[in-house]
Design an enzyme around this catalytic site. Structure first.
Site, PDB file in Angstrom:
ATOM      1  N   THR A 383       6.078 -21.529  -6.936  1.00 56.92           N
ATOM      2  CA  THR A 383       5.084 -21.906  -5.919  1.00 56.92           C
ATOM      3  C   THR A 383       3.763 -22.316  -6.578  1.00 56.92           C
ATOM      4  O   THR A 383       3.570 -22.173  -7.769  1.00 56.92           O
ATOM      5  CB  THR A 383       4.908 -20.750  -4.889  1.00 56.92           C
ATOM      6  OG1 THR A 383       6.197 -20.351  -4.435  1.00 56.92           O
ATOM      7  CG2 THR A 383       4.079 -21.139  -3.700  1.00 56.92           C
ATOM      8  N   SER A 454       8.084 -16.510   4.847  1.00 61.76           N
ATOM      9  CA  SER A 454       7.394 -16.811   3.593  1.00 61.76           C
ATOM     10  C   SER A 454       6.370 -15.735   3.285  1.00 61.76           C
ATOM     11  O   SER A 454       5.961 -14.980   4.170  1.00 61.76           O
ATOM     12  CB  SER A 454       6.684 -18.159   3.748  1.00 61.76           C
ATOM     13  OG  SER A 454       5.851 -18.414   2.633  1.00 61.76           O
ATOM     14  N   SER A 455       5.961 -15.665   2.028  1.00 62.18           N
ATOM     15  CA  SER A 455       4.833 -14.790   1.663  1.00 62.18           C
ATOM     16  C   SER A 455       3.577 -15.608   1.379  1.00 62.18           C
ATOM     17  O   SER A 455       2.539 -15.031   1.019  1.00 62.18           O
ATOM     18  CB  SER A 455       5.193 -13.973   0.421  1.00 62.18           C
ATOM     19  OG  SER A 455       6.295 -13.146   0.694  1.00 62.18           O
ATOM     20  N   GLY A 474       3.430 -16.737  -6.296  1.00 60.05           N
ATOM     21  CA  GLY A 474       3.856 -15.438  -6.816  1.00 60.05           C
ATOM     22  C   GLY A 474       4.845 -14.709  -5.951  1.00 60.05           C
ATOM     23  O   GLY A 474       4.914 -13.481  -5.999  1.00 60.05           O
TER      24      GLY A 474
HETATM   25  N1  GLY Z   1       9.196 -19.218  -1.487  1.00 58.69           N
HETATM   26  C1  GLY Z   1       8.161 -18.265  -1.576  1.00 58.69           C
HETATM   27  C2  GLY Z   1       7.549 -17.980  -0.257  1.00 58.69           C
HETATM   28  O1  GLY Z   1       7.481 -18.840   0.595  1.00 58.69           O
HETATM   29  O2  GLY Z   1       7.134 -16.873  -0.039  1.00 58.69           O
END
Ligand code: GLY
Length: 573
Positions: A383, A454-455, A474
Site C-alpha cells: 500500500t 480495509s484498514s 502497512g
Molecule cells: N489492502 C490493505 C487494506 O486495504 O487494508
C-alpha cells in the site's frame, strides 16, 4: 506503576465534558477558522512515497491545478513507479477537504468482488483456505477502482482534464524509472510469484531475475492504458480494448472477471467518520475502511487517560488495551456498509467507549483469549499514502493499494498493470487470519459485488489553529500507526516527527505487542511483560507515513516523509 487518571478531574462528567468540547471545537472550526483562514497556506505541501510522484503533483499545481488535480498526478505516478504498493489494477480511498466551503468527503474506489465470487471460493474440499489462490494470481483480484476514482476526482473536484493530470505518469511509464531500494527489497519477497507470470516477469525483472537497484524499467503497455484513460476517461479502462485485454488475460489464467463486472464498477462517496479528540476534530475513513471506526473507538477509550502525560509503560499499556478492544470490534462488526448493517453510531459513541474502558485494568493485560485467538506475520510494506495541502487550503489524504507487494503478481497481457490481491482482505473463512493475521466473521465474508474491509485510514485533524493530513500503508498496522502519529501531532510536533516515531502495535489477535527496534527501552519491555503482555521486538521497521500540516495562524505549511524508505519525498514549494 502509575494509576489511570480519573475520568472526571474537572468535576464534570466525561460525557458533558465531551459534549462541551464538541460544541467548543465545532464553534472554533466553523466560526473562528474562516477568520484565521484569511491567512491561506503560504506554500503547497506534498509528501508521498516517491520523489517522482511528489514532483508530478507539484508539476500539476504549477499548471493551474488544485490539490485534487495534484492527487490525480501523484496517484497515477505512484501507480507507475511504485508497483509494490498501488496501481491502476488496485483501489484507493481519497479523503478530501474543499477549502471554498469546508466540504469533506471520502472517495471510495475500493476494489469489489466480481459477480461470480462466492463465500467459499478459496476453501478446499476439507474446508481449509487455499491461501495461494487468495493472494497469488488472477483469482485473487477484485475489480479495480482506482481509475474510476481518478475520473471522479477530475470531474467533480479538479480543474484540469485527465489528459493534463495524467501526463507525468504517461511520460514516466514511457521513458522509464529506476528500481529503488524499496522495489528491490519487496521484489525479493514476491519474486517467485512474479516469475509465474511471463508479462510481469518481462516488465519488472532483468533477464528473468532480480533487477538491481538502478535498473531502468519502461512500461509502454501501461503508458498506452493511461493514454486510453486520458482520451476517454474511465470508459477507456472499464470498456473497450483495455477492458477486453484485462478480462481475456484474467480468464485465460483462471480468474472469473467479466466485461459486465468492469462495466458495473462505481465509485462511492462516503461521509467521513468524525470524532472530537481534545481540541481537534478527527475526520477519517468510514467503512469499507475499518480505520476510522477503530481510531474513533481508541481515541474515545483513551480520552480521559491523558496518555501523553503517563510514563512509557502505562502509556503503552493503555494504548494497547484500547487497540485490542477496537480490533476485536473490527473483526466482529465491520464490512462493506452496502452489504452489512454496521452499528457506526454505537461504535463511535463515547458511552460505548465507557463500557470498553471499564474492563481495562491499570496493572494487567486483558488476554485476548477472554475475547479469541491466533498468530501470524506481516510487516506492513504494502500500500501507499500521500498527503497534499494546496495554497487555497484544499487538502487530500489518500491511501492506495494493490494489497500485498506487487498485488497478485498477475499482469494481463498487453496492459502493463498488475492485478491486485484485495480478495484476501475478505474473511475467506470465519475467524481464520488473512495474510495480515486479521480475522473476520460474517460481516466481511465474500459476496458478489461486495467490497472487502480495509484498514486504510487517510485522516485529517482539524482545529481553528492547525490542520494535519496524515496516513500510511502497512496492512493491519495502518490504524495504530495513524493513531501514534495523531497523538504526536496533538502534542505539538511537526510532520517530520509523526512520520519518524518508533512504532508499536496490537491487533487483538495475535495477543502480543509488536514493536519496532527502537520503540521501547529494555525497562519498558520488562514493565509491560510484568503486566502480562507478550512483547515482540522486531528486527525490522514497518510503515511508510507521509504527512502535511498547516498552521492557520502563521500560514506556514510543513510536510514530512517517512525516513524508513528513502525514495519518499516531502516538498513544500
Ligand atoms: N489492502 C490493505 C487494506 O486495504 O487494508
Amino acid at each position: 506503576m502509575g494509576k489511570i487518571p480519573a475520568a472526571d478531574s474537572s468535576g464534570c462528567s466525561l460525557k458533558s465534558k465531551m459534549t462541551f468540547r464538541a460544541i467548543f471545537c465545532l464553534v472554533l472550526i466553523t466560526v473562528a477558522a474562516p477568520l484565521w483562514a484569511v491567512s491561506t497556506p503560504d506554500k503547497a505541501a506534498i509528501a508521498s512515497a516517491h520523489f517522482l510522484a511528489t514532483e508530478a503533483g507539484h508539476e500539476i499545481l504549477s499548471k493551474g491545478g488544485n490539490a485534487f488535480d495534484a492527487a490525480i498526478a501523484v496517484s497515477s505516478t505512484l501507480a507507475v513507479v511504485e508497483p509494490t504498493s498501488s496501481g491502476i489494477g488496485g483501489g484507493a480511498f481519497w479523503l478530501l477537504h474543499r477549502a471554498a466551503d469546508g466540504f469533506q468527503t471520502m472517495i471510495d474506489a475500493r476494489e469489489q468482488a466480481p459477480g461470480a465470487a462466492h463465500r467459499d471460493m478459496y476453501l478446499d474440499e476439507e474446508g481449509n483456505v487455499n491461501r495461494d489462490l487468495a493472494i497469488n494470481g488472477p483469482l485473487a483480484g477484485g475489480i479495480p477502482g482506482e481509475i474510476a476514482g481518478l475520473e471522479h476526482l477530475a470531474v467533480h473536484y479538479g480543474r484540469l482534464p485527465l489528459s493534463v493530470s495524467l501526463q507525468p505518469a504517461i511520460r514516466i511509464a514511457r521513458d522509464g524509472f529506476k528500481v529503488d531500494e524499496k522495489f528491490h527489497a519487496l521484489m525479493k519477497w514476491r519474486i517467485d510469484t512474479i516469475k509465474r507470470w511471463p508479462e510481469a516477469s518481462e516488465a519488472y525483472l532483468a533477464d528473468g531475475e532480480m533487477p538491481p537497484v538502478g535498473h531502468v524499467i519502461k512500461l509502454p503497455d501501461l503508458a498506452w492504458v493511461l493514454e486510453q484513460v486520458a482520451e476517454r476517461g474511465a470508459e477507456g479502462f472499464y470498456a473497450g480494448p483495455v477492458a477486453e485485454r484485462m478480462v481475456k488475460g484474467v480468464r485465460e489464467a483462471g480468474g472469473i472477471w467479466t466485461m459486465e463486472d468492469l462495466a458495473a464498477y462505481k465509485v462511492k462517496e462516503r461521509e467521513p467518520i468524525r470524532v472530537i479528540h481534545g481540541d481537534y476534530e478527527l475526520v477519517t475513513a468510514p467503512p469499507p475502511s475499518s480505520g476510522g471506526i477503530a481510531l474513533a473507538e481508541i481515541l474515545n477509550i483513551i480520552e480521559p487517560f491523558r496518555v501523553n502525560e503517563q510514563d512509557p509503560v502505562l502509556r503503552t499499556h493503555l494504548l494497547v488495551e484500547a487497540m485490542r478492544r477496537a480490533y476485536r470490534d473490527r473483526a466482529i462488526y465491520l464490512g462493506d456498509p452496502d452489504f452489512v448493517n454496521i452499528p457506526v453510531a454505537m461504535l463511535t459513541n463515547p458511552y460505548y467507549a465507557d463500557g470498553l474502558r471499564a474492563s481495562i485494568r491499570p496493572d494487567r493485560a486483558t488476554p485476548s483469549s477472554m475475547l479469541a485467538g491466533n498468530d501470524q506475520l506481516p510487516d506492513g510494506t504494502d500500500t501507499t499514502h500521500f498527503s497534499i495541502i494546496d495554497t487555497e487550503g484544499n487538502m487530500v489524504a489518500a491511501t492506495l493499494t494493490v494489497n500485498l507487494p506487487f498485488g497478485s503478481g498477475f499482469m494481463p497481457p498487453g496492459t502493463g498493470l498488475l492485478i491486485n490481491n484485495e480478495m484476501d482482505d475478505f474473511s475467506a473463512k470465519k475467524g481464520e487470519p488473512n495474510a495480515y493475521g486479521l480475522i473476520g466473521f460474517t460481516a466481511n465474508e465474500i459476496q458478489p459485488y461486495k467490497r472487502p474491509l480495509s484498514s486504510m485510514t487517510p485522516s485529517f485533524m482539524i482545529s481553528g489553529e492547525k490542520r494535519a493530513v496524515i496516513g500510511t500503508p502497512g496492512g493491519s498496522r495502518i490504524i495504530t500507526m495513524v493513531l501514534l502519529g495523531i497523538l504526536d501531532f496533538v502534542q505539538g510536533n511537526q510532520p517530520e516527527s509523526w512520520v519518524s516515531l518508533p512504532r508499536f502495535h496490537h491487533q487483538y489477535v495475535p495477543d502480543k505487542i509488536s514493536a519496532e527496534p527502537d520503540a521501547f527501552s529494555p525497562e519498558v519491555v520488562e514493565g509491560l511483560q510484568a503486566m502480562g503482555h507478550e512483547v515482540e521486538v522486531r528486527s525490522r521497521t514497518w510503515g511508510n507515513m507521509h504527512g502535511a500540516m498547516w498552521n492557520l495562524e502563521t500560514g506556514e505549511v510543513s510536510a514530512g516523509s517517512d525516513p524508513r524508505w528513502p525514495s519518499g519525498r516531502a516538498i513544500v514549494r
